[in-house]
Motif scaffolding. Structure first.
Motif, PDB file in Angstrom:
ATOM      1  N   THR A 104     -24.809  63.768   4.407  1.00 45.45           N
ATOM      2  CA  THR A 104     -24.090  64.716   5.262  1.00 45.45           C
ATOM      3  C   THR A 104     -24.923  65.177   6.451  1.00 45.45           C
ATOM      4  O   THR A 104     -24.458  66.020   7.215  1.00 45.45           O
ATOM      5  N   ALA A 105     -26.139  64.626   6.583  1.00 46.17           N
ATOM      6  CA  ALA A 105     -27.046  65.058   7.658  1.00 46.17           C
ATOM      7  C   ALA A 105     -27.154  66.582   7.654  1.00 46.17           C
ATOM      8  O   ALA A 105     -26.945  67.250   8.666  1.00 46.17           O
ATOM      9  N   ALA A 106     -27.491  67.107   6.495  1.00 48.80           N
ATOM     10  CA  ALA A 106     -27.541  68.553   6.297  1.00 48.80           C
ATOM     11  C   ALA A 106     -28.613  69.208   7.165  1.00 48.80           C
ATOM     12  O   ALA A 106     -29.563  68.565   7.602  1.00 48.80           O
ATOM     13  N   SER A 107     -28.448  70.486   7.357  1.00 46.54           N
ATOM     14  CA  SER A 107     -29.381  71.266   8.170  1.00 46.54           C
ATOM     15  C   SER A 107     -30.711  71.434   7.432  1.00 46.54           C
ATOM     16  O   SER A 107     -30.770  71.326   6.199  1.00 46.54           O
ATOM     17  N   PRO A 108     -31.779  71.740   8.173  1.00 46.54           N
ATOM     18  CA  PRO A 108     -33.067  71.991   7.524  1.00 46.54           C
ATOM     19  C   PRO A 108     -32.993  73.128   6.505  1.00 46.54           C
ATOM     20  O   PRO A 108     -33.635  73.067   5.461  1.00 46.54           O
ATOM     21  N   SER A 109     -32.189  74.158   6.792  1.00 49.07           N
ATOM     22  CA  SER A 109     -32.099  75.257   5.830  1.00 49.07           C
ATOM     23  C   SER A 109     -31.416  74.804   4.540  1.00 49.07           C
ATOM     24  O   SER A 109     -31.799  75.238   3.452  1.00 49.07           O
ATOM     25  N   ALA A 110     -30.434  73.909   4.643  1.00 49.29           N
ATOM     26  CA  ALA A 110     -29.796  73.373   3.437  1.00 49.29           C
ATOM     27  C   ALA A 110     -30.808  72.582   2.620  1.00 49.29           C
ATOM     28  O   ALA A 110     -30.842  72.687   1.391  1.00 49.29           O
ATOM     29  N   TYR A 111     -31.655  71.785   3.300  1.00 46.99           N
ATOM     30  CA  TYR A 111     -32.708  71.045   2.611  1.00 46.99           C
ATOM     31  C   TYR A 111     -33.617  72.004   1.840  1.00 46.99           C
ATOM     32  O   TYR A 111     -33.944  71.762   0.677  1.00 46.99           O
ATOM     33  N   LYS A 112     -34.017  73.092   2.473  1.00 50.73           N
ATOM     34  CA  LYS A 112     -34.928  74.047   1.833  1.00 50.73           C
ATOM     35  C   LYS A 112     -34.301  74.661   0.585  1.00 50.73           C
ATOM     36  O   LYS A 112     -34.949  74.774  -0.456  1.00 50.73           O
ATOM     37  N   VAL A 113     -33.040  75.049   0.697  1.00 49.06           N
ATOM     38  CA  VAL A 113     -32.377  75.679  -0.442  1.00 49.06           C
ATOM     39  C   VAL A 113     -32.200  74.682  -1.585  1.00 49.06           C
ATOM     40  O   VAL A 113     -32.486  74.993  -2.744  1.00 49.06           O
ATOM     41  N   VAL A 114     -31.765  73.477  -1.258  1.00 46.44           N
ATOM     42  CA  VAL A 114     -31.565  72.467  -2.308  1.00 46.44           C
ATOM     43  C   VAL A 114     -32.902  72.094  -2.946  1.00 46.44           C
ATOM     44  O   VAL A 114     -32.990  71.943  -4.162  1.00 46.44           O
ATOM     45  N   LYS A 115     -33.945  71.980  -2.142  1.00 44.55           N
ATOM     46  CA  LYS A 115     -35.275  71.684  -2.703  1.00 44.55           C
ATOM     47  C   LYS A 115     -35.715  72.813  -3.638  1.00 44.55           C
ATOM     48  O   LYS A 115     -36.285  72.547  -4.703  1.00 44.55           O
ATOM     49  N   ALA A 116     -35.449  74.071  -3.261  1.00 45.73           N
ATOM     50  CA  ALA A 116     -35.808  75.209  -4.124  1.00 45.73           C
ATOM     51  C   ALA A 116     -35.004  75.162  -5.427  1.00 45.73           C
ATOM     52  O   ALA A 116     -35.562  75.401  -6.515  1.00 45.73           O
ATOM     53  N   LEU A 117     -33.722  74.841  -5.332  1.00 44.54           N
ATOM     54  CA  LEU A 117     -32.901  74.710  -6.537  1.00 44.54           C
ATOM     55  C   LEU A 117     -33.407  73.560  -7.408  1.00 44.54           C
ATOM     56  O   LEU A 117     -33.473  73.691  -8.639  1.00 44.54           O
ATOM     57  N   ASP A 118     -33.766  72.452  -6.764  1.00 39.83           N
ATOM     58  CA  ASP A 118     -34.297  71.293  -7.483  1.00 39.83           C
ATOM     59  C   ASP A 118     -35.590  71.656  -8.203  1.00 39.83           C
ATOM     60  O   ASP A 118     -35.765  71.345  -9.381  1.00 39.83           O
ATOM     61  N   ARG A 119     -36.474  72.350  -7.497  1.00 40.55           N
ATOM     62  CA  ARG A 119     -37.757  72.753  -8.093  1.00 40.55           C
ATOM     63  C   ARG A 119     -37.513  73.672  -9.298  1.00 40.55           C
ATOM     64  O   ARG A 119     -38.074  73.485 -10.369  1.00 40.55           O
ATOM     65  N   HIS A 120     -36.630  74.650  -9.098  1.00 39.60           N
ATOM     66  CA  HIS A 120     -36.322  75.554 -10.202  1.00 39.60           C
ATOM     67  C   HIS A 120     -35.648  74.794 -11.345  1.00 39.60           C
ATOM     68  O   HIS A 120     -35.925  75.051 -12.522  1.00 39.60           O
ATOM     69  N   GLY A 121     -34.796  73.853 -11.009  1.00 40.49           N
ATOM     70  CA  GLY A 121     -34.123  73.033 -12.024  1.00 40.49           C
ATOM     71  C   GLY A 121     -35.099  72.212 -12.842  1.00 40.49           C
ATOM     72  O   GLY A 121     -34.949  72.070 -14.055  1.00 40.49           O
ATOM     73  N   ARG A 122     -36.129  71.667 -12.159  1.00 41.49           N
ATOM     74  CA  ARG A 122     -37.142  70.902 -12.902  1.00 41.49           C
ATOM     75  C   ARG A 122     -37.909  71.814 -13.856  1.00 41.49           C
ATOM     76  O   ARG A 122     -38.196  71.440 -14.992  1.00 41.49           O
TER      77      ARG A 122
END
Length: 182
Positions: free
Chosen positions: A15-33
């Motif tokens: 979806t060519a997401a925004s940098p802020s979307a990347y940051k939030v998803v990465k934070a969710l991913d990190r917390h998910g791990r």
């Protein structure tokens, strides 16, 4: 457990997401791990503990943690994919109401909310009765956990109603429900 987070990362790219979307998803991913590691640790505890009471209580935690992990995955997918056609099914749906609202949804939600409010009162009474019957701390804890779940259910139902009802009408309805409880 990482599969759904991989879907989210793929969604960011697709979806060519925004940098802020990347940051939030990465934070969710990190917390998910981290949650994933915690799930494994709780499962080991359940499998290896010799205390039936501890196993019982930790199984309750494990069920909650599994649900938390799923919610993190759902949020990551929602942010990553938005509402693009072909989105993975694991997304948090947008709460859309029909114009004029859905009377069946509103009516059923109000009925369920009334039951949950009565349940909260009954659980308080039950907790007092259990105290007079015995002094087993686990019993009181289990009722307290049910009370917390009931409060959570009430918040969920109120959110549904707030999306279906005007604020003034919602306030009047809660006031009426409080009077019925008393």
């Amino acid at each position: 457990m990482e599969t759904e987070f991989r879907d989210a990362i793929e969604g960011l790219r697709a979806t060519a997401a925004s940098p802020s979307a990347y940051k939030v998803v990465k934070a969710l991913d990190r917390h998910g791990r981290e949650e994933g590691e915690l799930l494994e640790r709780y499962q080991r505890f359940v499998d290896e503990s010799e205390s039936p009471a501890a196993r019982y209580l930790v199984r309750l935690i494990l069920e909650d943690e599994k649900r938390h992990h799923q919610v993190l995955e759902d949020l990551a997918n929602t942010i990553a994919w938005g509402f693009v056609k072909g989105t993975p099914e694991q997304v948090v749906p947008h709460f859309v109401t029909k114009s004029g609202g859905d009377e069946t949804l509103r009516s059923e939600t109000q009925a369920l909310l009334g039951h949950e409010l009565r349940d909260r009162t009954q659980l308080r009474r039950l907790r007092r009765r259990l105290r007079s019957h015995g002094d087993d701390a686990i019993w009181e804890l289990l009722i307290e956990l049910m009370q917390l779940d009931t409060d959570k259910h009430i918040r969920i139902l109120r959110l549904i109603l707030s999306n279906e009802t005007s604020p003034g009408r919602l306030d009047r309805m809660f006031h009426r429900l409080r009077r019925q409880r008393a």
